[in-house]
Design a protein around this motif. Structure first.
Motif, mmCIF file in Angstrom:
data_model
loop_
_atom_site.group_PDB
_atom_site.id
_atom_site.type_symbol
_atom_site.label_atom_id
_atom_site.label_comp_id
_atom_site.label_asym_id
_atom_site.label_seq_id
_atom_site.Cartn_x
_atom_site.Cartn_y
_atom_site.Cartn_z
ATOM 1 N N VAL A 32 0.861 -1.174 0.000
ATOM 2 C CA VAL A 32 0.000 0.000 0.000
ATOM 3 C C VAL A 32 0.895 1.221 0.000
ATOM 4 C CG1 VAL A 32 -1.998 -1.081 1.094
ATOM 5 C CG2 VAL A 32 -0.232 -0.044 2.527
ATOM 6 N N ALA A 33 0.389 2.310 -0.590
ATOM 7 C CA ALA A 33 1.175 3.544 -0.638
ATOM 8 C C ALA A 33 0.250 4.742 -0.693
ATOM 9 C CB ALA A 33 2.084 3.546 -1.859
ATOM 10 N N LEU A 34 0.678 5.811 -0.053
ATOM 11 C CA LEU A 34 0.012 7.101 -0.159
ATOM 12 C C LEU A 34 0.796 7.903 -1.184
ATOM 13 C CD1 LEU A 34 -2.182 9.035 0.915
ATOM 14 C CD2 LEU A 34 -0.469 9.866 2.557
ATOM 15 N N ILE A 35 0.102 8.349 -2.223
ATOM 16 C CA ILE A 35 0.775 9.073 -3.293
ATOM 17 C C ILE A 35 0.244 10.494 -3.398
ATOM 18 C CG2 ILE A 35 1.304 6.994 -4.597
ATOM 19 C CD1 ILE A 35 -1.040 7.829 -6.470
ATOM 20 N N ARG A 36 1.060 11.376 -3.965
ATOM 21 C CA ARG A 36 0.664 12.757 -4.181
ATOM 22 C C ARG A 36 -0.111 12.854 -5.491
ATOM 23 N NH1 ARG A 36 5.471 15.182 -4.123
ATOM 24 N NH2 ARG A 36 5.481 15.700 -6.302
ATOM 25 N N GLY A 37 -1.293 13.437 -5.435
ATOM 26 C CA GLY A 37 -2.153 13.578 -6.608
ATOM 27 C C GLY A 37 -3.369 12.675 -6.484
ATOM 28 N N VAL A 38 -4.403 13.007 -7.236
ATOM 29 C CA VAL A 38 -5.632 12.225 -7.210
ATOM 30 C C VAL A 38 -5.748 11.448 -8.521
ATOM 31 C CG1 VAL A 38 -8.138 12.284 -6.987
ATOM 32 C CG2 VAL A 38 -6.731 13.909 -5.698
ATOM 33 N N VAL A 39 -5.657 10.135 -8.430
ATOM 34 C CA VAL A 39 -5.737 9.257 -9.593
ATOM 35 C C VAL A 39 -7.204 9.124 -9.996
ATOM 36 C CG1 VAL A 39 -5.257 6.945 -10.473
ATOM 37 C CG2 VAL A 39 -3.696 8.010 -8.828
ATOM 38 N N LYS A 72 -4.837 -0.447 -7.457
ATOM 39 C CA LYS A 72 -6.243 -0.057 -7.375
ATOM 40 C C LYS A 72 -6.401 0.933 -6.234
ATOM 41 C CE LYS A 72 -8.221 -3.790 -4.578
ATOM 42 N NZ LYS A 72 -9.237 -4.820 -4.542
ATOM 43 N N ILE A 73 -7.396 1.790 -6.378
ATOM 44 C CA ILE A 73 -7.634 2.845 -5.403
ATOM 45 C C ILE A 73 -8.290 2.265 -4.157
ATOM 46 C CG2 ILE A 73 -8.820 5.036 -4.965
ATOM 47 C CD1 ILE A 73 -6.648 5.086 -7.225
ATOM 48 N N LEU A 74 -7.728 2.597 -3.006
ATOM 49 C CA LEU A 74 -8.370 2.258 -1.740
ATOM 50 C C LEU A 74 -9.169 3.459 -1.230
ATOM 51 C CD1 LEU A 74 -5.532 0.263 0.051
ATOM 52 C CD2 LEU A 74 -7.577 -0.632 -1.087
ATOM 53 N N GLN A 75 -8.595 4.669 -1.395
ATOM 54 C CA GLN A 75 -9.302 5.870 -0.965
ATOM 55 C C GLN A 75 -8.683 7.099 -1.613
ATOM 56 O OE1 GLN A 75 -9.797 6.055 3.248
ATOM 57 N NE2 GLN A 75 -11.025 7.903 3.190
ATOM 58 N N ARG A 76 -9.530 8.056 -1.952
ATOM 59 C CA ARG A 76 -9.062 9.335 -2.482
ATOM 60 C C ARG A 76 -9.222 10.413 -1.409
ATOM 61 N NH1 ARG A 76 -11.800 6.933 -6.874
ATOM 62 N NH2 ARG A 76 -10.446 6.675 -8.691
ATOM 63 N N PHE A 77 -8.241 11.303 -1.350
ATOM 64 C CA PHE A 77 -8.264 12.428 -0.422
ATOM 65 C C PHE A 77 -8.072 13.702 -1.238
ATOM 66 C CE2 PHE A 77 -6.393 8.785 1.794
ATOM 67 C CZ PHE A 77 -7.226 8.689 2.895
ATOM 68 N N ASP A 78 -8.124 14.840 -0.595
ATOM 69 C CA ASP A 78 -7.880 16.110 -1.252
ATOM 70 C C ASP A 78 -6.388 16.220 -1.579
ATOM 71 O OD1 ASP A 78 -8.193 18.658 -2.278
ATOM 72 O OD2 ASP A 78 -8.080 19.624 -0.317
#
Length: 125
Positions: A3-10, A45-51
């Motif tokens: 799992v990874a937290l990335i910068r930007g909204v996919v 795959k997306i687990l969650q989107r944030f601002d």
């Protein structure tokens, strides 16, 4: 799985990155997407989107050096805290790359002379 937290909204809910990876010509300590590199395939795959950020579940078919970090940076979504592949941007002041193992790998090995199989668990990083 990772799992990874990335910068930007996919925008896509899931995707596959299939780009070869090899040693960078500009910085020999880094890896890069290169036509002459070795095959590298990363699924996410997306687990969650944030601002401004996205939390991903990631599976790799190959195990190239820095594969997840290189692939995500190449498509414009660097891992939060990755000082090597994120062009120096670190909005939270995180001290290391935020790619984390989600599952454990079981290693089985045959021990000579003991006629037994032993399994050990280790985190995949």
């Amino acid at each position: 799985m990772y799992v990874a937290l990335i910068r930007g909204v996919v925008k896509e809910n899931e995707a596959t990155i299939d780009m070869p990876i090899g040693r960078s010509d500009k910085d020999r300590k880094k890896m890069a997407v290169r036509k002459s590199g070795k095959n590298a395939v990363t699924h996410f795959k997306i687990l969650q989107r944030f601002d401004g950020f996205t939390y991903l579940e990631i599976k790799i078919d190959t195990g190239r050096t820095h594969q997840i970090r290189v692939h995500l940076s190449e498509i414009g979504y660097p891992v939060v805290g990755d000082e090597v592949y994120s062009n120096g941007k670190n909005p939270f002041g995180v001290k290391r790359s935020n790619v984390t193992c989600k599952v454990y790998r079981i290693h089985s090995s045959y021990h000579k002379g003991k006629n037994e199989n032993r399994s050990t668990c280790s985190r995949i990083f």
